[in-house]
Design an enzyme around this catalytic site. Structure first.
Site, mmCIF file in Angstrom:
data_model
loop_
_atom_site.group_PDB
_atom_site.id
_atom_site.type_symbol
_atom_site.label_atom_id
_atom_site.label_comp_id
_atom_site.label_asym_id
_atom_site.label_seq_id
_atom_site.Cartn_x
_atom_site.Cartn_y
_atom_site.Cartn_z
ATOM 1 N N GLY A 1 58.477 -4.885 80.946
ATOM 2 C CA GLY A 1 58.461 -6.247 80.451
ATOM 3 C C GLY A 1 57.048 -6.664 80.055
ATOM 4 O O GLY A 1 56.165 -5.833 79.809
ATOM 5 N N SER A 2 56.809 -7.960 80.048
ATOM 6 C CA SER A 2 55.527 -8.465 79.554
ATOM 7 C C SER A 2 54.364 -8.232 80.505
ATOM 8 O O SER A 2 53.215 -8.520 80.150
ATOM 9 C CB SER A 2 55.653 -9.949 79.221
ATOM 10 N N THR A 3 54.631 -7.706 81.695
ATOM 11 C CA THR A 3 53.519 -7.319 82.577
ATOM 12 C C THR A 3 52.662 -6.241 81.918
ATOM 13 O O THR A 3 51.524 -6.011 82.337
ATOM 14 C CB THR A 3 54.027 -6.775 83.928
ATOM 15 N N PHE A 4 53.191 -5.593 80.879
ATOM 16 C CA PHE A 4 52.462 -4.507 80.233
ATOM 17 C C PHE A 4 51.381 -5.020 79.277
ATOM 18 O O PHE A 4 50.410 -4.316 78.991
ATOM 19 C CB PHE A 4 53.448 -3.609 79.460
ATOM 20 N N SER B 1 52.638 -15.043 75.700
ATOM 21 C CA SER B 1 53.358 -13.762 75.750
ATOM 22 C C SER B 1 53.840 -13.354 74.355
ATOM 23 O O SER B 1 55.024 -13.129 74.115
ATOM 24 C CB SER B 1 54.547 -13.862 76.715
#
Length: 382
Positions: free
Chosen positions: A233-236, A293
């Site tokens: 997910g957007s943690t990347f 994001s």
């Protein structure tokens, strides 16, 4: 829980049937144990181990004539379901275990899963042994060999049981995982996987029916989810930003020009578009892209960073490597092959799509770099 045969009374089989029902076993199994060659009328015959805390079951069993309950030493897991995927459990050795582990006997227990299995050598003690000669009256005449028993070693974990239990209770009805790491030391404070199962029941011995309930559950309660790899997910996205900055191929002042919620590089991409969820005013730079994001920004940024810099940056973060950890973590990967095969895959990868998969323990280690001047801390459990 066992039976003293000469105390079963006149309704012997009826009492055995009642006991079998309460212990979730079969009358045939109990009768087979009572029929063993060593059993005498006054012998205590063990039938099944139950938890000391199961007071209601003990009270029901003790009403039945012939039933006797004794205490034995055994593994107890106080956190039960909350930490089952960490501790694992011990069980009776199998024929296969004995073939692989010389020095074990048919009465030995052995680590079956989790840290019980990983640390089997340290945790296992050594049985005491005496070989001696006796006279006709059974009096000991001469000791030939004597070996003192040796307890297994303690293994102390970094897990904070309070955090572990609290997080398990938050998530226990869902499918998921928690990883908590102290970013100043690398200590893993919690590793939670849900749904879970009670390791104490596994140690005591589950029935065929109970095992079927666990093993055929579509939510796979025995799967340690924190050991797997997932789409991050957007943690990347911060990883992409960090790779761009450290490689010098991206700066905090770089901006990109686009509008709307959909973008593609040019007509060569055909029907392939990058989409994002939120439009915003202000420059399309790294700071705003992180705040909102912004998928489109990170797709364009990754194309600017370039495939070589991007892959080299991920390799520095240990993508494609086995992370040194007490438990076997799935590798984090940037591609199903050794490379990123297309421009579209590269753009997608920058904001967590493509073929990116990350292990959550590894991700916690990567994130520690943001609090430690760029240095990733090695996660550890012991």
């Amino acid at each position: 829980v066992g039976i003293v045969p000469n105390k079963l009374g006149e309704n012997k089989q009826e009492n055995i049937n009642k006991m079998a029902e309460l212990l979730r076993t079969t009358p045939e199994s109990i009768n087979n144990k009572l029929g063993a060659s060593w059993v005498k009328d006054e012998t205590f015959v063990p039938i099944k181990s139950i938890s000391t805390n199961d007071t209601e079951l003990k009270n029901k069993l003790l009403i039945i004539p012939g039933v006797k309950i004794t205490s034995i030493d055994a593994r107890v897991y106080p956190l039960a379901e909350a930490a089952s995927h960490i501790t694992g459990y011990v069980g009776q050795v199998t024929k296969e275990d004995l073939e692989k582990n010389p020095g074990y006997s048919a009465n030995s227990v052995i680590g079956k899963t989790g840290l019980e299995k990983i640390y089997e050598e340290q945790l296992k003690g050594k049985d005491g042994l005496q070989i001696y000669i006796v006279d006709e009256q059974g009096n000991r005449k001469e000791t030939i060999l004597e070996q003192d028993k040796k307890d297994g070693e303690d293994v102390k974990l970094t897990i904070d049981s309070r955090i572990q239990k609290n997080l398990y209770n938050e998530l226990k009805n869902d499918e998921g995982a928690f990883v908590v790491m102290d970013y100043t030391t690398g200590e893993i404070l919690a590793l939670v996987s849900t749904p879970s199962y009670d390791v104490n029941k596994m140690t005591l011995g589950v029935t065929t029916e109970e095992w079927k309930e666990i093993s055929e559950n579509e939510k796979t309660p025995m799967l340690a989810r924190f050991l797997q790899s997932y789409c991050p997910g957007s943690t990347f996205k911060p990883l992409t930003g960090a790779i761009g900055l450290t490689s010098g191929s991206l700066t905090t002042d770089d901006t990109f020009n686009y509008s709307g919620l959909s973008w593609k590089k040019d007509a060569s991409w055909g029907n392939f578009n990058i989409t994002t969820l939120t439009s915003y005013n202000g420059p399309k730079n790294l700071k705003n892209a992180l705040i909102y994001s912004d998928n489109i920004y990170f797709a364009q940024a990754t194309l600017k960073i370039g495939k070589t810099n991007f892959i080299e940056g991920l390799k520095k973060l240990k993508f494609g490597e086995t992370v040194d950890f007490e438990m076997n973590l799935a590798k984090s990967i940037y591609s199903n092959s050794d490379t990123i095969s297309s421009e579209g895959q590269l753009a997608n990868s920058g904001y967590r799509q493509g073929e990116i998969l990350v292990n959550p323990v590894h991700m916690a280690s990567i994130y520690s770099a943001f609090a430690n001047s760029g240095n990733m801390l090695k996660p550890y459990l012991e």
